[in-house]
Design an enzyme around this catalytic site. Structure first.
Site, PDB file in Angstrom:
ATOM      1  N   SER A 290       0.837  -1.193   0.000  1.00 55.64           N
ATOM      2  CA  SER A 290       0.000   0.000   0.000  1.00 55.64           C
ATOM      3  C   SER A 290       0.879   1.253   0.000  1.00 55.64           C
ATOM      4  O   SER A 290       1.717   1.415  -0.886  1.00 55.64           O
ATOM      5  CB  SER A 290      -0.937  -0.037   1.217  1.00 55.64           C
TER       6      SER A 290
ATOM      7  N   ASP B   3      -9.099  -6.382  -4.422  1.00 54.26           N
ATOM      8  CA  ASP B   3      -8.652  -5.087  -3.907  1.00 54.26           C
ATOM      9  C   ASP B   3      -9.134  -3.994  -4.864  1.00 54.26           C
ATOM     10  O   ASP B   3      -8.567  -3.789  -5.927  1.00 54.26           O
ATOM     11  CB  ASP B   3      -7.126  -5.076  -3.803  1.00 54.26           C
TER      12      ASP B   3
ATOM     13  N   HIS C 171      -8.193  -5.084  -0.017  1.00 48.46           N
ATOM     14  CA  HIS C 171      -6.890  -4.441   0.141  1.00 48.46           C
ATOM     15  C   HIS C 171      -6.101  -5.021   1.308  1.00 48.46           C
ATOM     16  O   HIS C 171      -4.865  -5.117   1.262  1.00 48.46           O
ATOM     17  CB  HIS C 171      -7.084  -2.931   0.326  1.00 48.46           C
ATOM     18  N   ASP C 172      -6.780  -5.416   2.369  1.00 49.00           N
ATOM     19  CA  ASP C 172      -6.107  -5.951   3.550  1.00 49.00           C
ATOM     20  C   ASP C 172      -5.399  -7.284   3.287  1.00 49.00           C
ATOM     21  O   ASP C 172      -4.663  -7.765   4.159  1.00 49.00           O
ATOM     22  CB  ASP C 172      -7.110  -6.144   4.690  1.00 49.00           C
TER      23      ASP C 172
ATOM     24  N   ARG D 165     -11.599   6.611  10.412  1.00 47.80           N
ATOM     25  CA  ARG D 165     -11.157   5.221  10.389  1.00 47.80           C
ATOM     26  C   ARG D 165     -12.243   4.305   9.827  1.00 47.80           C
ATOM     27  O   ARG D 165     -11.949   3.354   9.087  1.00 47.80           O
ATOM     28  CB  ARG D 165     -10.786   4.773  11.807  1.00 47.80           C
TER      29      ARG D 165
END
Length: 369
Positions: A140, A305, A338-339, A210
């Site tokens: 990232s 992602d 994405h994680d 967040r």
């Protein structure tokens, strides 16, 4: 590490004396050729792997990637983690005292960029006596730093390993970051960024920021499998408090994050994401922007992602091939969005393990002890 030499930033400001938190793993070999710099993403730090004492909660953010027997094996490689300038985990940042005023930097802390971080990291390597990295790696925002290393210090990095990254943010990504920043800035406890003096924290704004970010890190499939439309209490409340499990989860993540992360740091790091665009200085020509690179590359992306989609990694691959650079690319099937670059994805880890095994062989590091 304390640095007295001022650092001129890309935006024109000058950072006076500053400190960077550094954590290392493994041993630097006699030839000083086995160093791997791990660049952290938005909310991570210098604490890449392992844990402090018996505290399981202190386990490093990339512990499944770095360590003895891990894909980046610390029995062979000397791994360096650096907390970037402007962060809130020990390096000089908005919470730090400005020696010129005796007060926290707060809103006066200068905007920092990926390029500034890379130049600061280079000073860490100088201090350690490392002239050339075996690899610069990250995922990232960390992947952007690894790419920047290959461009700003091409003779100092042999391999660039970048996961779930992009050559620049899309308009949609910038938009998500802006909404998150506005949530923080409009919190009544923000006080223009100088909330330290008021003894408060813009927790509500940071929590919402967040929550917004967390949604973008997950895939729709992953959220559906984990939460679906499950109700927390078994029935609808017909109000605006928590009904669904996904709502409860997001609130929990937001509240937890606001308890340990600094709001000014969040603004700085998301802006650094927005500003990274090597091709922007070359009329949008990414191939031309990547021409200075001399490293070999491994890029990995993940099918679900949507924040840093595989197509963005393919852009980098095409630009590198246009420059006849050596590139390996793996597009990993994963449901985690994405994680995924942080998770135990077997295919992904096998790819990285094989790549670093080849680096170890090239360097003559021998089999792990």
């Amino acid at each position: 590490m304390h640095f007295d030499t001022p650092l001129k930033l890309k935006g024109g400001a000058v950072m006076p004396a500053y400190e960077l938190m550094v954590e290392t793993y493994g041993q630097l070999n006699a030839a000083r050729s086995n160093a791997v710099l791990v660049c952290h993403a938005l909310n991570a730090s210098h604490h890449v792997a392992g844990r402090y004492g018996d505290d399981e909660k202190s386990r490093g953010w990339w512990d499944n990637m770095v360590g003895p027997g891990r894909p980046v094996d610390t029995r062979q490689f000397f791994v360096i983690g650096v907390n970037n300038l402007g962060s809130c985990f020990g390096s000089t940042g908005p919470m730090s005292i400005d020696p010129a005023t005796g007060k926290p930097w707060g809103s006066r802390f200068p905007v920092v960029t990926v390029e500034d971080w890379v130049d600061a990291q280079a000073r860490v390597l100088d201090r350690l006596g490392i002239e050339r990295l075996a690899a610069a790696m990250g995922g990232s925002l960390g992947g952007m730093q690894a790419l920047s290393w290959a461009l700003r210090h091409p003779q100092r990095v042999a391999h660039c390993v970048a996961s779930a990254t992009a050559p620049s943010l899309s308009a949609q990504n910038i938009a998500f970051n802006e909404v998150a920043r506005r949530a923080i800035i409009t919190d009544p406890d923000f006080h223009g960024g100088d909330y330290y003096a008021h003894g408060v924290v813009p927790r509500q704004g940071l929590s919402v920021a967040r929550m917004i970010g967390h949604i973008t890190y997950l895939s729709d499939d992953a959220m559906a499998r984990k939460f679906g439309r499950s109700l927390r209490g078994g029935a609808l409340n017909y109000g605006f408090d928590v009904d669904f499990q996904i709502e409860s989860y997001l609130r929990y993540q937001g509240e937890k994050f606001s308890g340990y992360f600094d709001a000014n740091t969040y603004l700085l790091l998301t802006r650094a994401l927005d500003y990274f665009d090597p091709a922007g200085e070359h009329d949008g020509n990414l191939a031309q922007a990547l021409a200075p690179a001399r490293a070999r590359f491994l890029l990995t992306s993940f099918t679900t992602d949507w924040r840093f989609s595989p197509e963005r990694s393919r852009e980098i691959v095409r630009a590198l091939l246009a420059n006849q650079r050596q590139v390996s690319y793996a597009e990993i099937e994963s449901p985690h969005g994405h994680d995924a670059f942080l998770m135990d994805e077997p295919h992904y880890h096998d790819v990285v393990r094989a790549y670093f095994a080849r680096i170890a062989e090239q360097l003559g590091l021998g089999d792990p002890a």
